[in-house]
Write an enzyme that holds these catalytic residues in place. Structure first.
Site, short mmCIF file in Angstrom:
data_model
loop_
_atom_site.label_atom_id
_atom_site.label_comp_id
_atom_site.label_asym_id
_atom_site.label_seq_id
_atom_site.Cartn_x
_atom_site.Cartn_y
_atom_site.Cartn_z
N LYS A 88 -52.93 43.72 0.08
CA LYS A 88 -52.02 44.63 0.79
C LYS A 88 -52.44 46.05 0.47
O LYS A 88 -52.94 46.34 -0.62
CB LYS A 88 -50.57 44.43 0.33
CG LYS A 88 -49.54 44.85 1.36
CD LYS A 88 -49.38 43.79 2.45
CE LYS A 88 -48.18 44.09 3.34
NZ LYS A 88 -47.90 42.98 4.25
N GLY A 188 -30.76 41.37 13.23
CA GLY A 188 -31.98 42.11 13.54
C GLY A 188 -32.65 41.50 14.76
O GLY A 188 -33.24 40.43 14.68
N VAL A 189 -32.55 42.17 15.89
CA VAL A 189 -33.15 41.64 17.12
C VAL A 189 -34.18 42.63 17.66
O VAL A 189 -34.20 42.98 18.84
CB VAL A 189 -32.08 41.30 18.18
CG1 VAL A 189 -31.38 40.01 17.83
CG2 VAL A 189 -31.06 42.43 18.35
N GLY A 190 -35.04 43.09 16.76
CA GLY A 190 -36.13 43.98 17.13
C GLY A 190 -37.33 43.20 17.61
O GLY A 190 -37.20 42.25 18.39
N LYS A 191 -38.52 43.57 17.12
CA LYS A 191 -39.76 42.98 17.63
C LYS A 191 -39.77 41.46 17.56
O LYS A 191 -40.15 40.78 18.49
CB LYS A 191 -40.96 43.55 16.85
CG LYS A 191 -41.32 44.96 17.24
CD LYS A 191 -42.73 45.34 16.83
CE LYS A 191 -42.94 45.29 15.33
NZ LYS A 191 -44.29 45.76 14.94
N GLY A 193 -36.97 39.40 16.31
CA GLY A 193 -35.67 38.79 16.54
C GLY A 193 -35.36 38.49 17.99
O GLY A 193 -34.78 37.45 18.32
N HIS A 194 -35.76 39.38 18.90
CA HIS A 194 -35.40 39.12 20.31
C HIS A 194 -36.20 37.97 20.89
O HIS A 194 -35.72 37.24 21.76
CB HIS A 194 -35.54 40.40 21.15
CG HIS A 194 -36.91 40.72 21.64
ND1 HIS A 194 -37.85 41.35 20.86
CD2 HIS A 194 -37.51 40.49 22.84
CE1 HIS A 194 -38.96 41.51 21.55
NE2 HIS A 194 -38.79 41.00 22.75
#
EC number: 1.4.1.23
Length: 360
Positions: A88, A188-191, A193-194
């Site tokens: 990382k 969380g329904v961002g990248k 989640g949706h």
């Protein structure tokens, strides 16, 4: 810098979070780049992990994050069945203020100087367009745009993998790998989640969502008006009749406050580092809540970026991500046979694979 160095050395040589093979401190005064590249393990192959661009409060905090995240990538890549170890990188600073092509190119040169021991990709604060810039100086760059030989956005397969983890959880707990008729709460329904919401609805689940960003919720409800909305995460986890809770936003979602009030029987989500501290996995087990380890079920994204190195093929990647179902079931079986929480069982399986590779 002495305190930072002492902190790094203590973690590397005297901490359970250590054991890293290499840590590289990078600086390019001309562009303002300050970065840390941490390689935890290359036992299974070149270390693979994203680049986080974040305004850390201190250099010590940045180094600690790089060490923690790279170690987590070793475990994730091992259980994803990839020929990669864990690494990382973190770039210190506010990306909205200091990110420039010059800085990203300088970073790319540092990654390239490792000669392929580390393969980078996107993470918090970095995007596909940034990887396209880094790739101009470093061929060991993934997460690029399709126009530049990459796979683009990895959220589609991340969501698909989480869905497979949910199916495995349903199989283990209820004897049927379907979410039909189950109530699933997605925080969380961002990248990612949706996309997960769509899989759940297609499988016949009842879905409740929440997100701190009103526009993200609106995007989901506009597309899927049958989805219910909870006021916030606290309300979501207390929802009556909730079968599965899917944390898909920030880490640390499972802590001493949330676990006692969870109504769900299963926790399975896309967020990284969901367990706020050691011992939370036992608290979940004590409440008979089945936990699908986050780094196992959210591995679809790393499966996708790893495939770029071989000429990206979506169908091949989707087939690999589908195996998350079997891996999750194997972890639950190991947890039951060893009498330990699933998180500990996942760690044991990953550690065994890395140990076998070193001996081989």
């Amino acid at each position: 810098m002495t305190d930072v160095t002492n902190g790094v050395l203590h973690t590397l040589f005297h901490s359970d979070q250590g054991g890293h093979e290499q840590v590289v401190i990078c600086q390019d005064p001309a562009s303002g780049l300050k970065a840390v590249i941490a390689l935890h393990s290359t036992a299974l192959g070149p270390a693979l992990g994203g680049t986080r661009f974040y305004p850390y409060a201190s250099e010590q905090e940045a180094v600690a994050d790089a060490l923690r995240l790279s170690r987590g990538m070793s475990y994730k890549n091992a259980l994803a069945g990839l020929g990669h170890g864990g690494g990382k990188a973190v770039i210190i600073g506010d990306p909205d203020r200091i990110k420039t092509d010059e800085l990203l190119l300088a970073y790319g040169r540092f990654v390239a100087s490792l000669g392929g021991r580390y393969v980078t990709a996107c993470d918090v604060g970095t995007y596909v367009a940034d990887m396209d810039v880094v790739a101009r100086e470093c061929r060991w760059t993934t997460g690029r745009s399709p126009e530049n030989g990459g796979a683009g956005d990895s959220s589609v397969l991340t969501a698909f993998g989480v869905f497979q983890g949910m199916r495995a959880s349903a199989q283990h707990l209820w004897g049927d790998p379907t979410l039909r008729g189950r109530k699933v709460g997605v925080a969380g329904v961002g990248k990612v989640g949706h996309h997960l919401v769509r899989h759940l609805l297609d499988d016949g689940a009842e879905v409740v969502v929440t997100d701190v960003r009103e526009e993200s919720v609106r995007r989901v409800t506009d597309l899927h008006p049958e989805v219910s909305v909870a006021a916030d995460t606290d309300a979501l986890i207390r929802t009556e009749g909730l079968d599965i809770y899917a944390p898909c936003a920030l880490g640390g979602a499972l802590d001493d406050t949330t676990v006692p009030v969870l109504t769900a029987r299963v926790v399975c989500g896309a967020a990284n580092n969901q367990l706020a501290h050691p011992g939370v996995e036992k608290d979940l087990a004590d409440r008979s809540i089945l936990y699908a380890p986050d780094y196992v079920v959210n591995a679809g994204g790393v499966i996708q970026v790893a495939d770029e190195l071989h000429g990206f093929d979506f169908d091949r990647c989707k087939a690999k991500a589908a195996r998350i179902f079997d891996t999750t079931l194997a972890i639950f079986a190991r947890a039951k046979s060893d009498g330990i929480p699933p998180a500990a069982a996942a760690d044991r399986i990953a550690e065994q694979r890395m140990a076998d590779a070193r001996r081989g």
